[in-house]
Design a protein around this motif. Sequence first.
Motif, PDB file in Angstrom:
ATOM      1  N   SER A 159     -15.184  34.572   8.592  1.00 49.46           N
ATOM      2  CA  SER A 159     -15.115  33.527   7.622  1.00 49.46           C
ATOM      3  C   SER A 159     -13.713  33.366   7.269  1.00 49.46           C
ATOM      4  N   LEU A 160     -12.897  34.483   7.423  1.00 49.19           N
ATOM      5  CA  LEU A 160     -11.475  34.135   6.706  1.00 49.19           C
ATOM      6  C   LEU A 160     -10.639  33.244   7.841  1.00 49.19           C
ATOM      7  N   ASN A 176      -8.665  29.630   4.900  1.00 48.76           N
ATOM      8  CA  ASN A 176      -9.162  28.465   5.451  1.00 48.76           C
ATOM      9  C   ASN A 176      -8.423  27.208   5.142  1.00 48.76           C
ATOM     10  N   SER A 214     -11.968  33.740   1.622  1.00 50.66           N
ATOM     11  CA  SER A 214     -11.977  32.840   2.847  1.00 50.66           C
ATOM     12  C   SER A 214     -11.685  31.067   2.553  1.00 50.66           C
ATOM     13  N   SER A 224     -15.864  35.723   0.490  1.00 49.83           N
ATOM     14  CA  SER A 224     -16.041  34.276   0.765  1.00 49.83           C
ATOM     15  C   SER A 224     -15.092  33.453  -0.229  1.00 49.83           C
TER      16      SER A 224
END
Lengths: 659, 659
Positions: free
Chosen positions: A504-505, A565, A561, A558
């Motif tokens: 996710s990161l 992102n 992330s 999360s």
Amino acid sequence: MKESWSSLDTLETNFRPLVVIELAKGTKEETIEWFTKRIVDKKANGGAQLLIKPLVTENGDENIYLVGASHLRLLLGAETVGLVKECNDNSMRAFTYSSRKTFKDFADDNQNFLTMSECQYIIKHELENLRAKDEKMIPGYPQAKLYPGKSIVRRLLTNGILVQIFPLHDREELKKLRHTWYGQVKIGYQPLDEIRCYFGETIALYFGFLEYFTFALIPMAVIGIPYYVFAWEDYDKYVMFATFNLLWSTVILEVWKRICAVMTYRWGTLLMKRQFEEPRPGFHGVLGINPVTGREEPVYSSIKRQLRIYLVSVPFVCLCLYFSLYVMMIYFNLEQWALDYHEENKSSFSSLMLYVPSIIYAVVIEIMNRIYRYAAEFLTSWENHRLESSYQNHLILKVLVFNFLNCFASLFYIAFVLFDMKLLRQSLATLLITSQILNQFAESLLPYWLQKRHMKKMKKRMHSLKMDTDLSLVEQVNSEKEMGTYFGTFDDYLELFLQFGYVSLFSCVYPLAAVFAVLNNITEIYSDALKMCRVYKRPFAEPTANIGVWQLAFETMSVISVVTNCILIGMSPQVNALFPDSKMDLILTVALVEHLLLAIKFVMAFVIPDKPRDIQIKLAKLEFESLEALKKQPEWTACGRDAVESCARIQTKSLLFTL
Amino acid sequence: MKESWSSLDTLETNFRPLVVIELAKGTKEETIEWFTKRIVDKKANGGAQLLIKPLVTENGDENIYLVGASHLRLLLGAETVGLVKECNDNSMRAFTYSSRKTFKDFADDNQNFLTMSECQYIIKHELENLRAKDEKMIPGYPQAKLYPGKSIVRRLLTNGILVQIFPLHDREELKKLRHTWYGQVKIGYQPLDEIRCYFGETIALYFGFLEYFTFALIPMAVIGIPYYVFAWEDYDKYVMFATFNLLWSTVILEVWKRICAVMTYRWGTLLMKRQFEEPRPGFHGVLGINPVTGREEPVYSSIKRQLRIYLVSVPFVCLCLYFSLYVMMIYFNLEQWALDYHEENKSSFSSLMLYVPSIIYAVVIEIMNRIYRYAAEFLTSWENHRLESSYQNHLILKVLVFNFLNCFASLFYIAFVLFDMKLLRQSLATLLITSQILNQFAESLLPYWLQKRHMKKMKKRMHSLKMDTDLSLVEQVNSEKEMGTYFGTFDDYLELFLQFGYVSLFSCVYPLAAVFAVLNNITEIYSDALKMCRVYKRPFAEPTANIGVWQLAFETMSVISVVTNCILIGMSPQVNALFPDSKMDLILTVALVEHLLLAIKFVMAFVIPDKPRDIQIKLAKLEFESLEALKKQPEWTACGRDAVESCARIQTKSLLFTL
């Protein structure tokens, strides 16, 4: 001594060995006598009221004992630990001996009402709560000090008199479980209920989470594949993928809570949690009165604990984090130096030198991880938490933060300081794939192979001895006591957590990560199953209602992330090309999108209920009945509170870090 | 009819009027007879088993009734509503009639065991839960349809047959309360316990919060003053002030939870919450079985409710928000036009025209607020929430979002679109100060003055009539029934919430805001107290354990204020001067600081426990006892569940938005 054993035998003719106690070789006779007497002694005399039998080994040593209990004792123990079972009307209720008739499948002659792992859990609980009365030391060992309320088993373990306690495998059941779990090649869910029956809720919940997480990653993987295949590098497509990932990760974590509630309700642990509040075996303090239950037990000032946490543990962790970053910087400097050296000399020696910094760094990280883990365990134990869950949470938090930094700091550095996306993608892929392969190998395949070799040797030796008394049991105990010990689901969750980080990161840089994660997790299920069934001693079942602090850890990941992102997308040349005139507009847009995504995440987490409606209703119903019962029993509210025999655990979330 | 009254009178010779029921003038005789019969009827026959007496007014009309109840009936009612009282051993427990002897100050002849407001709350609860059995309509009014389970009082109210129900003031007590509350000029805390006794927990909690909030603002005000006095405009000082504000606001909101827990534990409402789960009077549905209690009551599909919320309410709110923004844009355009017009013409008419847009905008906002409030109430009622708390939360959320936008959208526009800090400071000051003055005037001083004038008239009229039978009571009822109705703490909290927004959202631009807020709140305490004691009818006491959704609202505001303050500081010329070369570095630094501050806020909120340790222990103790009681009563778990008489309220937070 022998007479007393035979007299015990008459108490229960069909003694079923459940738990094995291994004492150190050469333990003094008086110690053994005292310890076994305490185990056998009546509850009223401060004993555990269990059954114990020595196991005669090949060389006649008497250092291994088998512990069992009468059926009645186990039922009473189930009430003490607050076991929740299904009733005849399909509702889940805390088992009590007096209401035993209302429970499903209960019959006075049905020995299978409690599963074997439940019996073993009860025995473990009773053994660990065998506490010193007025003994000042362990008889025969003046250096092993005791004080009222100190757990005897714990003291014996720390002094090396007690080598280990472990539950026995049930070979028949294990064979059946292995077959349904991974014995046949088939597409289907894992037999989670059977796993729970055999290994307990904590392990079943881990496998449930692993399975769920794998399924949840599939959409990400499916969407990620075309990015790799068609080499899509367009801005809009990347943004869509990243946005989907970020919202998807919130959804899966919220939905997991609901699935988890359904499972643990079925297993009874969702209700069980509040039932008892026994201090953990390692907890020490002066004997005092528990303000909640009114019972005598060790008491330790929570202010002292807070001081230890904030004045010692927190600064120590911060120092370690700083040190880890410092080491990382040295690594990057070394690498730069090696690169320069190679460009200057261009020899084969210098090209070899290129690998030296990475190897050194990998070794140093591994060493640091181990030392830190040891230190964290020591510190958390020294913080003297009253509840096992509180201890675990503090330990997990400490280790988590450090591991997160060790794993991802170099990637963050590459991404946000060096701005080298190609190197980032490359390091990410390398780290993800190699760590997965290494893990699977080191975690289960290697131990399995070692175990197999060892077993062959053992068998040969056994056969050469040709013993005839109860050969199979002796054989079983001897082989199992040599097996490795499973130290809990911590490392397994940590692996998943770091994997989630890789996925996710930096998901928008390397969309294929999800594909690898799914592939890894499918084999992980099998290798972990193999590990549980073949490599390790059977672990004691641990009732649990959720994955605890890991839920928070995954949720935090999360959130982080989202930030990473957004920055990565903002840094991509495609996005930069959209804002040719003004870098400022770009950054402001990115920041705006990031805040929007975070807001949506929080709203989603708030709106999705943590428990499905039917579970909410069932819980409310139980609470309602419990309150009604209190109302109907005025004598109870007024008096008789000292007659309490069992105990409750406070489950308020906020208590987690205060008690 | 008269005979039946006198026969009731004999039941309780010392009838104490507690609640007033005002029927419409000219209500049909048969309706009155039926209604009073239902009120007086035995519980077993579906009645409320209360006492009722007509009040003979000056013109002989019989449209006002006084309701009371026997001491025994009130005690049983206290059990039904789940009142929590202090026991002899200083612990708080749910009152039950059978365990009445264990409660502090209980004596069979002590009529003061229950406070008057508690008695009134019980009577209100019983009246509202007087439900239709097999009546198809209200006798005498065929258009007022009834169905089994429909609240009779609610139907009478909606059809205008019942004008109002309100509790009577206790003149003696009120006089005492007024004296200690605001009668003497002194520095000190408010008499919160006395306020709670007289007005109930909801209102006492509001005054507690108001007081706490005022104290909490003092450090901000103290730090803010030198900024104004010395005209500090330096970057570092502003940053320090803003940082302090942001962290401070987290601390005060967390600490409030603890203080609130202490207060509501003392008042018994912290424990009371879970005691009952009666559907709110406005709730309607087909008669079904409540899955939690197993009792017959109206049932409404939660899926239908979800559909109504997400398909109708949410889009409607969004539309309204869009419309409000649209109006704001028109206002700014108008203002620009007026400015241009003035610069072109420079006449006295054109300078007058400058004020026109603001006036129009203020009027339009006020109209929009009122229409929206009405629509929100209608929609939330139409969503048909089962619990009153759930209804309130949904209503508050709807109104809050709209009010937030209406109040702050123009400030946001000035700050982040026009970038005009001077105008921002000026608008902020104007808005804050004028809204405070207007509020205080419109909310209490004006009504107080009107009330006083009206009272004088009334008194004159009374004296001219010269009635002699029970004059004081008739007088009291007649004067109180003309008083305004207090519609709950909603508007008071909203005012505080918006004030908190003015103080925190743009605190670094206008540090003096906290000073004005403190000054306002000090007078606000007095004017609100005056309002409660002098202007409005006595409100029914509402037990509550916390300030509910307002806590969330204040916390959200404090998160938003981190973002706004960081942006404002980033936009200030002093900070810009620090990064002369690169705007990008500036924005990145600001974003980094913002994320850090947010992270610190979340960690702080997580680390500070919501309840003080001693309250946690007391709650755990009660839970422990309740579970033990359930264990001790196996017959209960097995059968007899249908004998249940009273009821519990589900208190799971996640249930809030699903049931």
